[in-house]
Design a protein around this motif. Structure first.
Motif, PDB file in Angstrom:
ATOM      1  N   ASN A   8       0.803  -1.226   0.000  1.00 14.70           N
ATOM      2  CA  ASN A   8       0.000   0.000   0.000  1.00 14.70           C
ATOM      3  C   ASN A   8       0.835   1.275   0.000  1.00 14.70           C
ATOM      4  O   ASN A   8       0.294   2.367  -0.146  1.00 14.70           O
ATOM      5  CB  ASN A   8      -0.935   0.004   1.213  1.00 14.70           C
ATOM      6  CG  ASN A   8      -1.952  -1.125   1.135  1.00 14.70           C
ATOM      7  OD1 ASN A   8      -2.577  -1.328   0.104  1.00 14.70           O
ATOM      8  ND2 ASN A   8      -2.105  -1.866   2.223  1.00 14.70           N
ATOM      9  N   ALA A   9       2.145   1.142   0.140  1.00 19.29           N
ATOM     10  CA  ALA A   9       3.028   2.316   0.130  1.00 19.29           C
ATOM     11  C   ALA A   9       4.371   1.879  -0.435  1.00 19.29           C
ATOM     12  O   ALA A   9       4.536   0.765  -0.917  1.00 19.29           O
ATOM     13  CB  ALA A   9       3.171   2.888   1.533  1.00 19.29           C
ATOM     14  N   GLU A  10       5.349   2.772  -0.357  1.00 24.09           N
ATOM     15  CA  GLU A  10       6.668   2.465  -0.913  1.00 24.09           C
ATOM     16  C   GLU A  10       7.332   1.320  -0.162  1.00 24.09           C
ATOM     17  O   GLU A  10       7.934   0.434  -0.748  1.00 24.09           O
ATOM     18  CB  GLU A  10       7.552   3.716  -0.856  1.00 24.09           C
ATOM     19  CG  GLU A  10       8.881   3.574  -1.599  1.00 24.09           C
ATOM     20  CD  GLU A  10       8.709   3.374  -3.098  1.00 24.09           C
ATOM     21  OE1 GLU A  10       9.581   2.715  -3.703  1.00 24.09           O
ATOM     22  OE2 GLU A  10       7.710   3.878  -3.657  1.00 24.09           O
ATOM     23  N   GLU A  11       7.216   1.342   1.180  1.00 22.34           N
ATOM     24  CA  GLU A  11       7.828   0.286   1.965  1.00 22.34           C
ATOM     25  C   GLU A  11       6.826  -0.831   2.244  1.00 22.34           C
ATOM     26  O   GLU A  11       5.608  -0.626   2.233  1.00 22.34           O
ATOM     27  CB  GLU A  11       8.367   0.841   3.286  1.00 22.34           C
ATOM     28  CG  GLU A  11       7.295   1.275   4.273  1.00 22.34           C
ATOM     29  CD  GLU A  11       7.886   1.692   5.608  1.00 22.34           C
ATOM     30  OE1 GLU A  11       9.119   1.837   5.708  1.00 22.34           O
ATOM     31  OE2 GLU A  11       7.109   1.869   6.565  1.00 22.34           O
ATOM     32  N   GLY A  32      13.900  -6.931   2.624  1.00 25.35           N
ATOM     33  CA  GLY A  32      13.396  -5.647   2.146  1.00 25.35           C
ATOM     34  C   GLY A  32      12.136  -5.157   2.817  1.00 25.35           C
ATOM     35  O   GLY A  32      11.595  -4.114   2.445  1.00 25.35           O
ATOM     36  N   GLY A  33      11.643  -5.873   3.816  1.00 30.50           N
ATOM     37  CA  GLY A  33      10.462  -5.425   4.540  1.00 30.50           C
ATOM     38  C   GLY A  33      10.835  -4.564   5.733  1.00 30.50           C
ATOM     39  O   GLY A  33      12.011  -4.474   6.114  1.00 30.50           O
ATOM     40  N   HIS A  34       9.837  -3.932   6.334  1.00 29.12           N
ATOM     41  CA  HIS A  34      10.066  -3.089   7.510  1.00 29.12           C
ATOM     42  C   HIS A  34       9.098  -3.508   8.600  1.00 29.12           C
ATOM     43  O   HIS A  34       7.875  -3.392   8.446  1.00 29.12           O
ATOM     44  CB  HIS A  34       9.866  -1.610   7.177  1.00 29.12           C
ATOM     45  CG  HIS A  34      10.045  -0.699   8.347  1.00 29.12           C
ATOM     46  ND1 HIS A  34      11.158  -0.731   9.150  1.00 29.12           N
ATOM     47  CD2 HIS A  34       9.247   0.273   8.866  1.00 29.12           C
ATOM     48  CE1 HIS A  34      11.043   0.174  10.117  1.00 29.12           C
ATOM     49  NE2 HIS A  34       9.888   0.785   9.967  1.00 29.12           N
ATOM     50  N   VAL A  35       9.630  -4.011   9.715  1.00 30.88           N
ATOM     51  CA  VAL A  35       8.801  -4.453  10.832  1.00 30.88           C
ATOM     52  C   VAL A  35       8.376  -3.230  11.631  1.00 30.88           C
ATOM     53  O   VAL A  35       9.196  -2.555  12.231  1.00 30.88           O
ATOM     54  CB  VAL A  35       9.564  -5.449  11.729  1.00 30.88           C
ATOM     55  CG1 VAL A  35       8.679  -5.897  12.883  1.00 30.88           C
ATOM     56  CG2 VAL A  35      10.034  -6.653  10.916  1.00 30.88           C
ATOM     57  N   ILE A  36       7.069  -2.958  11.629  1.00 29.59           N
ATOM     58  CA  ILE A  36       6.553  -1.763  12.306  1.00 29.59           C
ATOM     59  C   ILE A  36       6.004  -2.076  13.694  1.00 29.59           C
ATOM     60  O   ILE A  36       5.857  -1.185  14.527  1.00 29.59           O
ATOM     61  CB  ILE A  36       5.455  -1.082  11.464  1.00 29.59           C
ATOM     62  CG1 ILE A  36       4.317  -2.078  11.186  1.00 29.59           C
ATOM     63  CG2 ILE A  36       6.034  -0.534  10.161  1.00 29.59           C
ATOM     64  CD1 ILE A  36       3.082  -1.436  10.587  1.00 29.59           C
ATOM     65  N   PHE A 344      10.972 -14.821   2.549  1.00 26.96           N
ATOM     66  CA  PHE A 344      10.377 -13.505   2.320  1.00 26.96           C
ATOM     67  C   PHE A 344      10.909 -12.841   1.043  1.00 26.96           C
ATOM     68  O   PHE A 344      10.181 -12.101   0.390  1.00 26.96           O
ATOM     69  CB  PHE A 344      10.577 -12.611   3.542  1.00 26.96           C
ATOM     70  CG  PHE A 344       9.694 -12.999   4.694  1.00 26.96           C
ATOM     71  CD1 PHE A 344       8.319 -12.842   4.609  1.00 26.96           C
ATOM     72  CD2 PHE A 344      10.222 -13.563   5.842  1.00 26.96           C
ATOM     73  CE1 PHE A 344       7.487 -13.222   5.654  1.00 26.96           C
ATOM     74  CE2 PHE A 344       9.408 -13.946   6.895  1.00 26.96           C
ATOM     75  CZ  PHE A 344       8.034 -13.775   6.798  1.00 26.96           C
ATOM     76  N   SER A 345      12.134 -13.117   0.672  1.00 24.77           N
ATOM     77  CA  SER A 345      12.638 -12.608  -0.610  1.00 24.77           C
ATOM     78  C   SER A 345      11.848 -13.209  -1.767  1.00 24.77           C
ATOM     79  O   SER A 345      11.524 -12.530  -2.742  1.00 24.77           O
ATOM     80  CB  SER A 345      14.130 -12.945  -0.772  1.00 24.77           C
ATOM     81  OG  SER A 345      14.921 -12.256   0.168  1.00 24.77           O
TER      82      SER A 345
END
Length: 367
Positions: A8-11, A32-36, A344-345
């Protein structure tokens, strides 16, 4: 319809549940993911997460008490698995942890991510002829997700450890996608597999660490049986230097031997009267036959927590927070970061996404 990972966004925003010390989270970020958002019930695990993921919203709490969550493209997590483990009590009906998948499902139903990845022990597939696994697959299917699952062995993807885990991947049905798991990259090459790299050696992975790291492994002080109980000596606990390690477990008493230890040999067996065997240490060192320059332990010992972390493919500087026993628990419960990165890649790149033009029947996911 496409085989592009829909974000839904760039990251790629990732919500992590039952996070432990971050094995899956490290893999997510490397891919390449970001854990929020991360969550775990163990205080030491959350302190470890805070140490390595300072920008993540980390909640040290029972997941059932958390009611609101940030929006995310994917929810990931390895809900506790002891009730399904072949080494556990194996009576899931009597173990409340059996229903923790419902908490994972609850969060998925609230967040409605495009994707989810759940991890559990391979025993989930076998117990009660697979009824507990089928229950979960049907629940995820009814929640609106195309689900596929597969048991992956970490050694097949470059991890210096034999470790089988079951992964369930769900994709929102309206995306018209289904996930295919990555093919092994390591093992014995055959016509069907093609050219594969050799399995990673756990001896080579830890060879540069101190040979006797005092205080970093389990010993039994002042015990007349010595450092190894009769139960420990009831099986071979030493993997060959050049092979992947046996599975790194969460109980420091059951951690297997350093590969520079002497070989274990079967001294007696009476399997007709239960599973009774006796293994003892020999004066042989198989790893020296291949290379006499390798280190040698005159006294056998269990692997240290630092060695277990490297075998699990954590970074060499990784140091979980807590006492020694807690370090072993966190490391042994983790998904190997390298295995998580491969998975995940494969998902984030779209390489594992297959376009479908109709709903996938549930029975087709049961490979």
């Amino acid at each position: 319809m496409s085989n592009i990972f829909e974000k839904n966004a760039e990251e790629i925003r990732v919500l992590s549940l039952f996070s432990g010390c971050g094995g899956m989270d490290f893999g997510v970020e490397a891919a390449g993911g970001h854990v929020i958002f991360s969550n775990d019930i163990l205080a030491d695990a959350c302190k470890t997460l805070s140490k390595y993921f300072p920008d993540t919203d980390i909640r040290n709490a029972d997941i059932s008490g958390i009611q609101t969550f940030p929006t995310a493209d994917i929810v990931v997590g390895g809900y506790p698995c002891q009730s399904f483990s072949m080494a556990g009590n194996r009576d899931p009906k009597k173990d409340e942890r059996t229903n923790l998948y419902k908490q994972f499902l609850r969060v998925v139903s609230i967040v409605r991510p495009n994707y989810f990845v759940a991890e559990n022990v391979s025993g989930l597939q076998q117990l009660s002829s697979g009824t507990f696994l089928k229950e979960q697959l049907e629940a995820y299917n009814n929640a609106g997700y195309n689900v596929t699952y597969q048991v992956l062995n970490a050694k097949d993807y470059g991890v210096p450890q034999s470790r089988k885990r079951l992964f369930i991947v769900g994709i929102k049905k309206e995306l018209n996608q289904v996930f295919q798991f990555p093919k092994p990259t390591h093992g014995k090459s055959t016509k069907s597999t093609g050219e594969l790299k050799p399995y990673a050696s756990h001896g080579e992975a830890i060879k540069d660490l101190p040979l006797w790291p005092e205080g970093e492994f389990y010993e039994r002080p002042h015990d007349p049986e010595g450092h190894f109980s009769w139960y420990y000596m009831s099986r071979n606990r030493k993997a060959k230097w050049a092979d992947p390690a046996f599975t790194v477990v969460a109980n420091w008493r059951h951690i297997t031997l350093h590969p520079a230890s002497p070989m274990m040999t079967l001294t007696w067996s009476n399997l007709t009267d239960g599973w009774k065997q006796r293994w003892d240490f020999s004066d042989q060192y198989e790893h020296l036959e291949a290379n006499p320059e390798r280190k040698k332990l005159d006294k056998p010992r269990r692997l240290s927590w630092r060695e277990c972390a490297l075998i699990q493919t954590f970074d060499s500087q990784f140091t979980p927070v807590g006492e020694t026993e807690s370090k072993f628990t966190q490391i042994g419960n983790a998904v190997p970061p390298k295995l998580a990165e491969v998975l995940f890649s494969h998902l984030f790149s779209g390489a594992g996404l297959v376009v479908v033009d109709k709903q996938i029947p549930l029975h087709l996911t049961r490979k």
